[in-house]
Design a protein around this motif. Structure first.
Motif, PDB file in Angstrom:
ATOM      1  N   GLY A 151     -30.650  32.044   7.845  1.00 40.69           N
ATOM      2  CA  GLY A 151     -31.299  30.745   7.932  1.00 40.69           C
ATOM      3  C   GLY A 151     -31.240  30.239   9.361  1.00 40.69           C
ATOM      4  N   PHE A 152     -32.203  29.396   9.734  1.00 41.87           N
ATOM      5  CA  PHE A 152     -32.269  28.898  11.108  1.00 41.87           C
ATOM      6  C   PHE A 152     -32.862  27.504  11.126  1.00 41.87           C
ATOM      7  N   TYR A 153     -32.289  26.655  11.984  1.00 36.16           N
ATOM      8  CA  TYR A 153     -32.791  25.284  12.170  1.00 36.16           C
ATOM      9  C   TYR A 153     -32.737  24.941  13.655  1.00 36.16           C
ATOM     10  N   GLU A 154     -33.799  24.286  14.152  1.00 37.70           N
ATOM     11  CA  GLU A 154     -33.802  23.815  15.538  1.00 37.70           C
ATOM     12  C   GLU A 154     -34.525  22.476  15.627  1.00 37.70           C
ATOM     13  N   ALA A 155     -33.953  21.564  16.395  1.00 37.39           N
ATOM     14  CA  ALA A 155     -34.550  20.247  16.611  1.00 37.39           C
ATOM     15  C   ALA A 155     -34.536  19.926  18.092  1.00 37.39           C
ATOM     16  N   GLU A 156     -35.427  19.016  18.488  1.00 35.63           N
ATOM     17  CA  GLU A 156     -35.550  18.612  19.893  1.00 35.63           C
ATOM     18  C   GLU A 156     -35.663  17.103  19.989  1.00 35.63           C
ATOM     19  N   GLN A 157     -35.004  16.544  20.993  1.00 37.61           N
ATOM     20  CA  GLN A 157     -35.131  15.118  21.283  1.00 37.61           C
ATOM     21  C   GLN A 157     -35.598  14.941  22.719  1.00 37.61           C
ATOM     22  N   GLY A 158     -36.614  14.085  22.888  1.00 36.00           N
ATOM     23  CA  GLY A 158     -37.106  13.781  24.214  1.00 36.00           C
ATOM     24  C   GLY A 158     -36.461  12.530  24.765  1.00 36.00           C
ATOM     25  N   VAL A 159     -37.083  11.948  25.778  1.00 32.19           N
ATOM     26  CA  VAL A 159     -36.537  10.754  26.408  1.00 32.19           C
ATOM     27  C   VAL A 159     -37.689   9.805  26.710  1.00 32.19           C
ATOM     28  N   THR A 160     -37.421   8.517  26.684  1.00 28.36           N
ATOM     29  CA  THR A 160     -38.426   7.531  27.061  1.00 28.36           C
ATOM     30  C   THR A 160     -38.529   7.482  28.583  1.00 28.36           C
ATOM     31  N   SER A 161     -39.727   7.687  29.112  1.00 30.97           N
ATOM     32  CA  SER A 161     -39.932   7.628  30.552  1.00 30.97           C
ATOM     33  C   SER A 161     -40.259   6.192  30.937  1.00 30.97           C
ATOM     34  N   SER A 162     -39.287   5.518  31.535  1.00 31.57           N
ATOM     35  CA  SER A 162     -39.466   4.105  31.912  1.00 31.57           C
ATOM     36  C   SER A 162     -38.431   3.743  32.965  1.00 31.57           C
ATOM     37  N   GLY A 163     -38.549   2.521  33.488  1.00 35.49           N
ATOM     38  CA  GLY A 163     -37.608   2.059  34.504  1.00 35.49           C
ATOM     39  C   GLY A 163     -36.452   1.273  33.925  1.00 35.49           C
ATOM     40  N   ASP A 164     -36.391   1.161  32.576  1.00 37.59           N
ATOM     41  CA  ASP A 164     -35.298   0.430  31.952  1.00 37.59           C
ATOM     42  C   ASP A 164     -34.403   1.395  31.177  1.00 37.59           C
ATOM     43  N   ASN A 165     -33.631   0.877  30.239  1.00 37.68           N
ATOM     44  CA  ASN A 165     -32.712   1.731  29.489  1.00 37.68           C
ATOM     45  C   ASN A 165     -33.157   1.935  28.042  1.00 37.68           C
ATOM     46  N   SER A 166     -34.470   1.960  27.802  1.00 39.41           N
ATOM     47  CA  SER A 166     -34.988   2.223  26.463  1.00 39.41           C
ATOM     48  C   SER A 166     -34.506   3.588  25.972  1.00 39.41           C
ATOM     49  N   ALA A 167     -34.173   3.667  24.686  1.00 35.67           N
ATOM     50  CA  ALA A 167     -33.628   4.898  24.121  1.00 35.67           C
ATOM     51  C   ALA A 167     -34.598   5.516  23.120  1.00 35.67           C
ATOM     52  N   THR A 168     -34.612   6.847  23.069  1.00 39.28           N
ATOM     53  CA  THR A 168     -35.356   7.576  22.058  1.00 39.28           C
ATOM     54  C   THR A 168     -34.379   8.025  20.989  1.00 39.28           C
ATOM     55  N   THR A 169     -34.614   7.634  19.749  1.00 43.31           N
ATOM     56  CA  THR A 169     -33.663   7.940  18.676  1.00 43.31           C
ATOM     57  C   THR A 169     -34.163   9.028  17.733  1.00 43.31           C
ATOM     58  N   SER A 170     -35.442   9.372  17.780  1.00 45.99           N
ATOM     59  CA  SER A 170     -35.995  10.324  16.819  1.00 45.99           C
ATOM     60  C   SER A 170     -35.796  11.766  17.280  1.00 45.99           C
ATOM     61  N   LEU A 171     -35.655  12.659  16.308  1.00 48.11           N
ATOM     62  CA  LEU A 171     -35.565  14.088  16.544  1.00 48.11           C
ATOM     63  C   LEU A 171     -36.847  14.756  16.050  1.00 48.11           C
ATOM     64  N   LYS A 172     -37.358  15.711  16.821  1.00 43.06           N
ATOM     65  CA  LYS A 172     -38.519  16.481  16.408  1.00 43.06           C
ATOM     66  C   LYS A 172     -38.043  17.804  15.814  1.00 43.06           C
ATOM     67  N   GLN A 173     -38.400  18.050  14.565  1.00 44.06           N
ATOM     68  CA  GLN A 173     -38.042  19.308  13.921  1.00 44.06           C
ATOM     69  C   GLN A 173     -38.943  20.414  14.447  1.00 44.06           C
ATOM     70  N   ARG A 174     -38.353  21.472  14.975  1.00 44.59           N
ATOM     71  CA  ARG A 174     -39.126  22.604  15.490  1.00 44.59           C
ATOM     72  C   ARG A 174     -39.156  23.752  14.480  1.00 44.59           C
ATOM     73  N   TYR A 175     -37.998  24.167  13.999  1.00 45.85           N
ATOM     74  CA  TYR A 175     -37.927  25.269  13.047  1.00 45.85           C
ATOM     75  C   TYR A 175     -36.971  24.910  11.907  1.00 45.85           C
ATOM     76  N   MET A 176     -37.285  25.405  10.721  1.00 47.57           N
ATOM     77  CA  MET A 176     -36.368  25.319   9.588  1.00 47.57           C
ATOM     78  C   MET A 176     -36.819  26.330   8.536  1.00 47.57           C
ATOM     79  N   TYR A 177     -36.118  27.460   8.482  1.00 52.10           N
ATOM     80  CA  TYR A 177     -36.518  28.488   7.530  1.00 52.10           C
ATOM     81  C   TYR A 177     -35.309  29.287   7.058  1.00 52.10           C
ATOM     82  N   ALA A 178     -35.499  29.986   5.944  1.00 49.99           N
ATOM     83  CA  ALA A 178     -34.494  30.871   5.374  1.00 49.99           C
ATOM     84  C   ALA A 178     -35.179  32.153   4.952  1.00 49.99           C
ATOM     85  N   GLY A 179     -34.401  33.253   4.913  1.00 50.67           N
ATOM     86  CA  GLY A 179     -35.026  34.512   4.568  1.00 50.67           C
ATOM     87  C   GLY A 179     -34.045  35.586   4.169  1.00 50.67           C
ATOM     88  N   ILE A 180     -34.595  36.760   3.883  1.00 54.26           N
ATOM     89  CA  ILE A 180     -33.832  37.931   3.472  1.00 54.26           C
ATOM     90  C   ILE A 180     -34.253  39.110   4.344  1.00 54.26           C
TER      91      ILE A 180
END
Length: 346
Positions: A80-109
């Protein structure tokens, strides 16, 4: 090749995580690895093909992946394999990005006859598009034309096997929950004994709507794609190239052809420094009116330095050849991009 070794080789080829992934558990035939990257990517002049109004756009990202494998019998494994990615807010303040982007999630034999997996994963044609996907700014757009040839596809069933250590075969099916959205693909890469790899793939899928380039319609139809690739390695030099073409066949509209070419080259020096160059162009063409929509047309030059296996820095310059005529839907003109990057793999 022993059955157990073959199953592990197929599994390793399917997992797209970091080669430096650390083994955190190993007992009773079951292993668990964790890997990922933290990467600063600062873009100057332009980003994503258009001019930056300010000084720098921050396109940094953090990825984390978890992969596991368990030995059931000799020649039979589960994984099984799982991968997620989080980006960043491009700005001049301290805004935060809280969401995760799911890239992969699978299982196999994995078996002595190959591996089969289920979930969000790459389709069969991606192993061909990866033969030229070697830039720091570009993203390997050969795989983005149709869903059945793209990476990170939902509802995907994939088969993979390596024959005689020289031929990699992959097949995939997209089983959508929507009507008229199923697809399939098949690809193979043959590795010659003198360093040349030759790849060929085909994919086809139905669609209910299409949004690519200047095409944004809710019309049903079919799309097919042929993709071929070459990769050659000798000593410190690696060269890659892919070409793809296909057609969007609308039920009630004229057809639209697409084509794309990508070329890349990397030379590794003994002191950890690398130079890289790439060229890409993708376009659409209306089969009736003949109008063209150039999606990409650029050259990328990169200098990269590896401090060790985990840490690298790079400077890339992307020359956009569309600057004279391209303006997007928001009125932004195409522009070059200068990217400064620092990447840590774990």
């Amino acid at each position: 090749m022993k059955k157990a070794v073959l199953a592990s080789a197929v599994f390793a080829a399917m997992v797209s995580g970091s080669a430096l992934a650390a083994e955190v558990y190993n007992a009773d035939g079951t292993t668990l690895k964790i890997g990922g990257r933290a990467e600063f990517r600062g873009d100057f002049i332009g980003s994503k093909g258009v001019e930056i109004p300010g000084s720098m756009e921050n396109n940094s990202r953090f990825r984390i992946n978890v992969g596991g494998e368990t030995q059931i019998t000799d020649g039979l494994t589960g994984f099984g394999f799982y991968e997620a990615e989080q980006g960043v807010t491009s700005s001049g303040d301290n805004s935060a990005t809280t969401s995760l982007k799911q890239r992969y999630m699978y299982a196999g034999i994995g078996t002595q006859f190959g591996a089969i997996s289920f979930g969000k994963q790459d389709t069969a044609g991606v192993q061909i598009s990866q033969m030229s996907d070697d830039g720091q700014i570009w993203t390997g757009d050969q795989k983005k034309f149709i869903a059945a040839g793209d990476e990170q596809a939902n509802n995907a069933i994939a088969y993979s096997n390596v024959f005689a250590d020289v031929f990699s075969l992959k097949a995939s099916v997209i089983a959508s929950d929507e009507k008229n959205e199923n697809g399939y693909g098949i690809s193979g890469i043959y590795a010659t004994p003198f360093g040349l790899d030759i790849g060929l793939g085909y994919a086809q899928n139905d669609f209910n709507a299409l949004d690519i380039g200047d095409i944004d319609v809710t019309e049903q139809g079919k799309a097919d794609q042929i993709i071929g690739g070459l990769s050659y390695s000798i000593a410190s030099l690696t060269l890659g190239g892919t070409y793809t073409q296909g057609t969007y066949k609308f039920d009630n509209l004229s057809n639209v052809d697409f084509s794309g070419v990508e070329l890349s080259g990397t030379y590794k020096f003994d002191n950890g420094f690398r130079i890289m160059a790439a060229y890409a162009k993708q376009e659409l063409k209306d089969t009736v009116g003949g109008e063209k929509d150039i999606l990409n047309d650029f050259v990328e030059l990169t200098g990269q330095y590896h401090f060790n296996k985990s840490l690298r820095t790079y400077l890339s310059y992307k020359i956009d050849n569309r600057k004279a005529e391209y303006v997007d839907n928001n009125g932004n003109a195409a522009d070059d991009t200068l990217r400064l990057g620092l990447r840590y793999d774990f």
